[in-house]
Write an enzyme that holds these catalytic residues in place. Structure first.
Site, PDB file in Angstrom:
ATOM      1  N   ASN A   5      10.031   3.196  -3.569  1.00  0.00           N
ATOM      2  CA  ASN A   5       9.967   1.849  -2.993  1.00  0.00           C
ATOM      3  C   ASN A   5      10.030   0.752  -4.054  1.00  0.00           C
ATOM      4  O   ASN A   5       9.710  -0.401  -3.761  1.00  0.00           O
ATOM      5  CB  ASN A   5       8.675   1.679  -2.185  1.00  0.00           C
ATOM      6  CG  ASN A   5       8.774   2.318  -0.811  1.00  0.00           C
ATOM      7  OD1 ASN A   5       9.871   2.556  -0.312  1.00  0.00           O
ATOM      8  ND2 ASN A   5       7.634   2.602  -0.203  1.00  0.00           N
ATOM      9  N   ALA A  45       0.811  -1.220   0.000  1.00  0.00           N
ATOM     10  CA  ALA A  45       0.000   0.000   0.000  1.00  0.00           C
ATOM     11  C   ALA A  45       0.845   1.271   0.000  1.00  0.00           C
ATOM     12  O   ALA A  45       0.334   2.348   0.319  1.00  0.00           O
ATOM     13  CB  ALA A  45      -0.939  -0.003   1.207  1.00  0.00           C
ATOM     14  N   ASP A  46       2.115   1.145  -0.363  1.00  0.00           N
ATOM     15  CA  ASP A  46       2.982   2.331  -0.403  1.00  0.00           C
ATOM     16  C   ASP A  46       3.919   2.226  -1.606  1.00  0.00           C
ATOM     17  O   ASP A  46       5.136   2.365  -1.484  1.00  0.00           O
ATOM     18  CB  ASP A  46       3.774   2.435   0.901  1.00  0.00           C
ATOM     19  CG  ASP A  46       4.394   3.816   1.099  1.00  0.00           C
ATOM     20  OD1 ASP A  46       3.913   4.772   0.458  1.00  0.00           O
ATOM     21  OD2 ASP A  46       5.350   3.935   1.885  1.00  0.00           O
ATOM     22  N   MET A  47       3.330   2.015  -2.775  1.00  0.00           N
ATOM     23  CA  MET A  47       4.123   1.722  -3.973  1.00  0.00           C
ATOM     24  C   MET A  47       4.475   2.991  -4.749  1.00  0.00           C
ATOM     25  O   MET A  47       4.170   3.114  -5.935  1.00  0.00           O
ATOM     26  CB  MET A  47       3.385   0.719  -4.861  1.00  0.00           C
ATOM     27  CG  MET A  47       3.268  -0.660  -4.245  1.00  0.00           C
ATOM     28  SD  MET A  47       2.566  -1.893  -5.365  1.00  0.00           S
ATOM     29  CE  MET A  47       3.902  -2.136  -6.524  1.00  0.00           C
ATOM     30  N   HIS A  48       5.120   3.920  -4.083  1.00  0.00           N
ATOM     31  CA  HIS A  48       5.638   5.084  -4.803  1.00  0.00           C
ATOM     32  C   HIS A  48       6.993   4.715  -5.413  1.00  0.00           C
ATOM     33  O   HIS A  48       7.605   3.698  -5.031  1.00  0.00           O
ATOM     34  CB  HIS A  48       5.733   6.291  -3.876  1.00  0.00           C
ATOM     35  CG  HIS A  48       6.614   6.084  -2.684  1.00  0.00           C
ATOM     36  ND1 HIS A  48       7.991   6.140  -2.750  1.00  0.00           N
ATOM     37  CD2 HIS A  48       6.311   5.809  -1.384  1.00  0.00           C
ATOM     38  CE1 HIS A  48       8.511   5.929  -1.560  1.00  0.00           C
ATOM     39  NE2 HIS A  48       7.515   5.719  -0.711  1.00  0.00           N
TER      40      HIS A  48
END
Length: 285
Positions: free
Chosen positions: A63, A57-60
């Protein structure tokens, strides 16, 4: 994870080597197929969401690394999202119905999944969804944003009493990241063209004969354990029913009712006999 080196406040994980996904020129110099990289990222995301129900849920871009053979390397799993089967079906039905412009199906999916009250008027809800979604199709399909579409649906649904669950907020944020990254890699990326085959295949697996077979196979161990116990369970239930004080009271009540009914019949016969005797005496006189 290297568990032997982990402590309550320390997690030790494998160090990964790769090229940051944002360094497009470097990736091109290494011979990485950039359009394929973009479409692979979309498919990886939808696989996490719909197959696994457990997604990063943090696929910027910070990352994500890319291996020299073109594989994605995800980092930093500090924020993860989960979806249950109802959530997954709700999302898949909404996406498919939206791109088919079947707004009634979108409305029904919201109601049947429990995201809006069951007494929500479908016609009114469909009209509201149409007002939100129809203008989106004025754009080329490749420019339509899944994330913004989902956000628009959430905002509209609040008018009908829906409370958006945290996991869907996380999903919507992650979807925006994936879309932004995908179109940064490949401005011509058509997310719908990439995602639609996967969504349709997933829905077919959930509703088709394969799903029936899988569900039966999953339940077999349970039924294999329960079925031999059925005769004993039935006998116990019958015994409990026989011993239940309420059942005994009901039996006594029925018995008393039957006794009263018999007396009423006797009295009725006596009255009928008396009436017949009086009529006979009257005619004889």
């Amino acid at each position: 994870v290297y568990w032997d080196w982990c402590r309550q406040q320390v997690m030790v994980m494998e160090r990964m080597q790769g090229t940051p996904v944002s360094q497009i020129a470097t990736l091109q110099a290494k011979g990485i197929d950039i359009p394929k990289l973009a479409s692979d990222g979309v498919e990886i995301f939808f696989t996490q969401v719909f197959r696994d129900g457990f997604f990063h849920a943090d696929m910027h871009p910070g990352n994500i690394l890319v291996a020299d053979d073109g594989r994605y390397i995800a980092l930093d799993f500090g924020i993860m999202g989960t979806l249950n089967e109802v959530d997954k079906e709700y999302l898949a039905r909404n996406f498919l119905a939206f791109f088919r412009r079947d707004y009634r199906e979108v409305a029904k999916a919201h109601v049947e999944s429990g995201w809006v009250p069951k007494d929500t008027p479908i016609d009114e809800f469909e009209t509201a969804i149409r007002a939100v979604c129809e203008p989106i199709f004025d754009k080329p399909l490749k420019e339509i944003s899944f994330g913004r579409t989902l956000l628009s649906l959430f905002q509209m649904a609040r008018r009908f009493g829906v409370i958006i669950q945290p996991q869907l907020i996380m999903l919507q944020k992650t979807l925006l990241n994936i879309e932004g990254l995908g179109r940064e890699l490949d401005p011509d990326l058509d997310l719908w063209k990439t995602a639609r085959p996967y969504l349709e295949r997933w829905m077919s697996e959930q509703l088709g004969w394969r799903s029936v077979v899988q569900n039966v196979q999953a339940e077999l161990p349970y039924w294999g354990k329960i079925l031999p116990q059925v005769p004993r369970l039935l006998q116990q239930q019958l015994q409990r029913s026989h011993d239940n004080p309420l059942n005994e009271e009901l039996r006594l009540l029925i018995k008393e009712q039957q006794r009263q009914t018999r007396w009423l019949r006797v009295i009725g016969f006596m009255l009928a006999g008396l009436l017949a005797w009086q009529l006979t005496a009257h005619f004889l006189l």
